[in-house]
Scaffold this motif. Sequence first.
Motif, PDB file in Angstrom:
ATOM      1  N   LEU A   1       0.822  -1.212   0.000  1.00 48.24           N
ATOM      2  CA  LEU A   1       0.000   0.000   0.000  1.00 48.24           C
ATOM      3  C   LEU A   1       0.857   1.264   0.000  1.00 48.24           C
ATOM      4  CD1 LEU A   1      -2.885  -0.990   2.430  1.00 48.24           C
ATOM      5  CD2 LEU A   1      -3.058  -0.550  -0.019  1.00 48.24           C
ATOM      6  N   LEU A   2       1.896   1.293   0.819  1.00 50.03           N
ATOM      7  CA  LEU A   2       2.754   2.478   0.891  1.00 50.03           C
ATOM      8  C   LEU A   2       3.504   2.706  -0.412  1.00 50.03           C
ATOM      9  CD1 LEU A   2       3.938   4.771   2.609  1.00 50.03           C
ATOM     10  CD2 LEU A   2       5.744   3.190   3.271  1.00 50.03           C
ATOM     11  N   THR A   3       4.100   1.650  -0.962  1.00 47.20           N
ATOM     12  CA  THR A   3       4.837   1.827  -2.211  1.00 47.20           C
ATOM     13  C   THR A   3       3.905   2.146  -3.377  1.00 47.20           C
ATOM     14  OG1 THR A   3       4.846  -0.557  -2.553  1.00 47.20           O
ATOM     15  CG2 THR A   3       6.793   0.411  -1.540  1.00 47.20           C
ATOM     16  N   GLY A   4       2.714   1.557  -3.365  1.00 46.95           N
ATOM     17  CA  GLY A   4       1.739   1.891  -4.405  1.00 46.95           C
ATOM     18  C   GLY A   4       1.307   3.338  -4.334  1.00 46.95           C
ATOM     19  N   TRP A   5       0.993   3.803  -3.123  1.00 49.12           N
ATOM     20  CA  TRP A   5       0.610   5.208  -2.969  1.00 49.12           C
ATOM     21  C   TRP A   5       1.759   6.133  -3.352  1.00 49.12           C
ATOM     22  CZ3 TRP A   5       2.923   8.795   0.293  1.00 49.12           C
ATOM     23  CH2 TRP A   5       2.343  10.064   0.264  1.00 49.12           C
ATOM     24  N   TYR A   6       2.962   5.801  -2.894  1.00 52.39           N
ATOM     25  CA  TYR A   6       4.107   6.666  -3.183  1.00 52.39           C
ATOM     26  C   TYR A   6       4.348   6.754  -4.691  1.00 52.39           C
ATOM     27  CZ  TYR A   6       8.738   8.678  -3.200  1.00 52.39           C
ATOM     28  OH  TYR A   6       9.805   9.500  -3.446  1.00 52.39           O
ATOM     29  N   GLY A   7       4.340   5.622  -5.366  1.00 51.35           N
ATOM     30  CA  GLY A   7       4.589   5.625  -6.807  1.00 51.35           C
ATOM     31  C   GLY A   7       3.521   6.374  -7.590  1.00 51.35           C
ATOM     32  N   LEU A   8       2.261   6.136  -7.244  1.00 51.96           N
ATOM     33  CA  LEU A   8       1.185   6.819  -7.973  1.00 51.96           C
ATOM     34  C   LEU A   8       1.167   8.313  -7.687  1.00 51.96           C
ATOM     35  CD1 LEU A   8      -1.711   4.228  -7.589  1.00 51.96           C
ATOM     36  CD2 LEU A   8      -0.448   4.794  -9.668  1.00 51.96           C
ATOM     37  N   SER A   9       1.353   8.704  -6.423  1.00 48.54           N
ATOM     38  CA  SER A   9       1.303  10.127  -6.109  1.00 48.54           C
ATOM     39  C   SER A   9       2.560  10.851  -6.580  1.00 48.54           C
ATOM     40  CB  SER A   9       1.106  10.345  -4.606  1.00 48.54           C
ATOM     41  OG  SER A   9       2.217   9.856  -3.880  1.00 48.54           O
ATOM     42  N   TYR A  10       3.704  10.192  -6.586  1.00 50.74           N
ATOM     43  CA  TYR A  10       4.935  10.827  -7.059  1.00 50.74           C
ATOM     44  C   TYR A  10       4.828  11.190  -8.536  1.00 50.74           C
ATOM     45  CZ  TYR A  10       9.906  11.603  -7.899  1.00 50.74           C
ATOM     46  OH  TYR A  10      11.114  12.153  -8.246  1.00 50.74           O
TER      47      TYR A  10
ATOM     48  N   VAL B   1       6.671  17.549  11.566  1.00 54.36           N
ATOM     49  CA  VAL B   1       6.517  16.784  12.809  1.00 54.36           C
ATOM     50  C   VAL B   1       7.865  16.239  13.270  1.00 54.36           C
ATOM     51  CG1 VAL B   1       5.537  14.674  13.782  1.00 54.36           C
ATOM     52  CG2 VAL B   1       4.098  16.212  12.455  1.00 54.36           C
ATOM     53  N   LEU B   2       8.650  15.714  12.332  1.00 55.72           N
ATOM     54  CA  LEU B   2       9.936  15.116  12.681  1.00 55.72           C
ATOM     55  C   LEU B   2      11.063  16.131  12.797  1.00 55.72           C
ATOM     56  CD1 LEU B   2       9.790  11.975  10.378  1.00 55.72           C
ATOM     57  CD2 LEU B   2       9.406  12.066  12.844  1.00 55.72           C
ATOM     58  N   GLY B   3      10.854  17.319  12.238  1.00 53.09           N
ATOM     59  CA  GLY B   3      11.886  18.355  12.288  1.00 53.09           C
ATOM     60  C   GLY B   3      13.014  18.131  11.307  1.00 53.09           C
ATOM     61  N   ILE B   4      12.716  17.469  10.190  1.00 47.90           N
ATOM     62  CA  ILE B   4      13.722  17.225   9.158  1.00 47.90           C
ATOM     63  C   ILE B   4      13.163  17.696   7.822  1.00 47.90           C
ATOM     64  CG2 ILE B   4      14.787  15.285  10.363  1.00 47.90           C
ATOM     65  CD1 ILE B   4      13.252  13.384   8.575  1.00 47.90           C
ATOM     66  N   PRO B   5      14.024  17.935   6.830  1.00 45.50           N
ATOM     67  CA  PRO B   5      13.526  18.338   5.515  1.00 45.50           C
ATOM     68  C   PRO B   5      12.670  17.231   4.889  1.00 45.50           C
ATOM     69  CG  PRO B   5      15.895  18.691   5.660  1.00 45.50           C
ATOM     70  CD  PRO B   5      15.483  17.967   6.891  1.00 45.50           C
ATOM     71  N   PRO B   6      11.568  17.584   4.254  1.00 45.26           N
ATOM     72  CA  PRO B   6      10.671  16.570   3.681  1.00 45.26           C
ATOM     73  C   PRO B   6      11.307  15.681   2.624  1.00 45.26           C
ATOM     74  CG  PRO B   6       9.587  18.705   3.738  1.00 45.26           C
ATOM     75  CD  PRO B   6      11.005  18.930   4.137  1.00 45.26           C
ATOM     76  N   GLU B   7      12.325  16.179   1.918  1.00 46.11           N
ATOM     77  CA  GLU B   7      12.926  15.350   0.873  1.00 46.11           C
ATOM     78  C   GLU B   7      13.815  14.248   1.426  1.00 46.11           C
ATOM     79  OE1 GLU B   7      14.756  19.201   1.518  1.00 46.11           O
ATOM     80  OE2 GLU B   7      12.830  18.873   0.608  1.00 46.11           O
ATOM     81  N   THR B   8      14.121  14.278   2.724  1.00 40.15           N
ATOM     82  CA  THR B   8      14.928  13.206   3.313  1.00 40.15           C
ATOM     83  C   THR B   8      14.073  12.045   3.807  1.00 40.15           C
ATOM     84  OG1 THR B   8      14.894  14.224   5.499  1.00 40.15           O
ATOM     85  CG2 THR B   8      16.726  14.814   4.041  1.00 40.15           C
ATOM     86  N   ILE B   9      12.774  12.187   3.838  1.00 41.46           N
ATOM     87  CA  ILE B   9      11.907  11.140   4.385  1.00 41.46           C
ATOM     88  C   ILE B   9      11.805   9.915   3.469  1.00 41.46           C
ATOM     89  CG2 ILE B   9       9.564  10.622   5.166  1.00 41.46           C
ATOM     90  CD1 ILE B   9       9.429  13.533   6.155  1.00 41.46           C
ATOM     91  N   PRO B  10      11.593  10.048   2.148  1.00 40.89           N
ATOM     92  CA  PRO B  10      11.481   8.832   1.307  1.00 40.89           C
ATOM     93  C   PRO B  10      12.686   7.890   1.372  1.00 40.89           C
ATOM     94  CG  PRO B  10      10.600  10.694   0.127  1.00 40.89           C
ATOM     95  CD  PRO B  10      11.228  11.239   1.375  1.00 40.89           C
TER      96      PRO B  10
END
Length: 114
Positions: free
Chosen positions: A14-23, A48-57
């Motif tokens: 589910l996570l990889t499917g959502w990530y691929g389709l939304s990306y 929330v985590l206090g980190i840049p969003p591009e480092t999360i994936p």
Amino acid sequence: MKWFLILWACPVILLTGWYGLSYYDMSFGIFMLTRQAHDLVFAIYGNVLGIPPETIPPLVARAIVFDSFLVFAIIAFRKRREIRAWYIKRFPAVQASEAAAASFAKDANLSSAP
């Protein structure tokens, strides 16, 4: 064991499917699959985590790989007897030829050179 695999695989798929389709913004008319929702989700997690969003994936991808190795290690440990029996059945000549090669090298007369 079957439910263990199902409960591990469903969130990953589910996570990889959502990530691929939304990306790639393949929304099919669903807001959650748009690129705007993708950026919004990672912006919220980044705040929330206090980190840049591009480092999360990449962090999530490393976590999925680690979890996958852990799951397959648990499965391999539980099925180690079956795996060993399959290996011995599949490669019996390797073990026999190693023993024969060791005895041949020991018995060979190497001093017969011209």
